[in-house]
Scaffold this motif. Sequence first.
Motif, PDB file in Angstrom:
ATOM      1  N   UNK A 102     -11.770 -10.846   9.714  1.00 21.34           N
ATOM      2  CA  UNK A 102     -12.491  -9.633   8.517  1.00 21.34           C
ATOM      3  C   UNK A 102     -11.542  -9.070   7.871  1.00 21.34           C
ATOM      4  N   UNK A 103     -10.146  -9.472   8.036  1.00 19.63           N
ATOM      5  CA  UNK A 103      -9.291  -8.362   7.313  1.00 19.63           C
ATOM      6  C   UNK A 103      -9.432  -8.240   5.843  1.00 19.63           C
ATOM      7  N   UNK A 104      -9.365  -7.163   5.338  1.00 19.98           N
ATOM      8  CA  UNK A 104      -9.377  -6.968   3.864  1.00 19.98           C
ATOM      9  C   UNK A 104      -7.910  -6.650   3.533  1.00 19.98           C
ATOM     10  N   UNK A 105      -7.311  -7.047   2.668  1.00 16.52           N
ATOM     11  CA  UNK A 105      -6.234  -6.898   2.020  1.00 16.52           C
ATOM     12  C   UNK A 105      -6.074  -6.311   0.752  1.00 16.52           C
ATOM     13  N   UNK A 106      -5.330  -5.174   0.665  1.00 17.70           N
ATOM     14  CA  UNK A 106      -5.372  -4.361  -0.527  1.00 17.70           C
ATOM     15  C   UNK A 106      -4.370  -4.720  -1.403  1.00 17.70           C
ATOM     16  N   UNK A 107      -4.699  -4.316  -2.576  1.00 15.33           N
ATOM     17  CA  UNK A 107      -3.824  -4.462  -3.957  1.00 15.33           C
ATOM     18  C   UNK A 107      -3.052  -2.990  -4.035  1.00 15.33           C
ATOM     19  N   UNK A 108      -2.111  -2.982  -5.010  1.00 14.23           N
ATOM     20  CA  UNK A 108      -1.438  -1.617  -5.009  1.00 14.23           C
ATOM     21  C   UNK A 108      -2.110  -0.539  -5.618  1.00 14.23           C
ATOM     22  N   UNK A 139     -13.868  -5.964  -2.484  1.00 11.99           N
ATOM     23  CA  UNK A 139     -14.138  -4.502  -2.358  1.00 11.99           C
ATOM     24  C   UNK A 139     -13.442  -3.704  -3.118  1.00 11.99           C
TER      25      UNK A 139
END
Lengths: 113, 114
Positions: B101-107, B33
Amino acid sequence: GESVGLHLPTLSVQEGDNSIINCAYSNSASDYFIWYKQESGKGPQFIIDIRSNMDKRQGQRVTVLLNKTVKHLSLQIAATQPGDSAVYFCAERRVDSWGKLQFGAGTQVVVTP
Amino acid sequence: ETGVTQSPTHLIKTRGQQVTLRCSSQSGHNTVSWYQQALGQGPQFIFQYYREEENGRGNFPPRFSGLQFPNYSSELNVNALELDDSALYLCASTLSGGGTDTQYFGPGTRLTVL
């Protein structure tokens, strides 16, 4: 319109005290909620999540409470440390919007010595 | 660390130009996303890709487009840049159908449009 919002834009907490960050949501169709921590210059970091069929979930030093009756979400941080200083976001996912997270505006937590 | 990387970290463009931002998802994650985060605000959902197809879009115009590749890396393309496009662009990856459902974000990539 429907939104996820936070009650307090800034929260000042003394080191060692417990912090409580609140979040209101307006869409009863939301089935999943997440708390993220964002430090300056970084992306949001996952803290803890909770599904709508639960009312409490605990992690390491953090607890999330969900009150579906009043559409309220809170994050409790035990024994707040200087490293907890950051902006905290709650986010919701609506059951009809697979994958889309809607974020609130954020709460700035400042930990004082 | 989330295992999600983005490039470049910073970018300066002028109005009317086009930009491509890149994201490498966490290993094995099939869904990515993209979000736009204006200064002092929460991230706003742009769109989501699953198995190389767009399967959800937020309130963003068609000049925001994306691609997802078989190796689960992805791109965000923005055409005809406007001053209001200045923001932090975040990608987040997750494993759809994997029980979480966890979304892991980039920097993020900080885009400045002059």
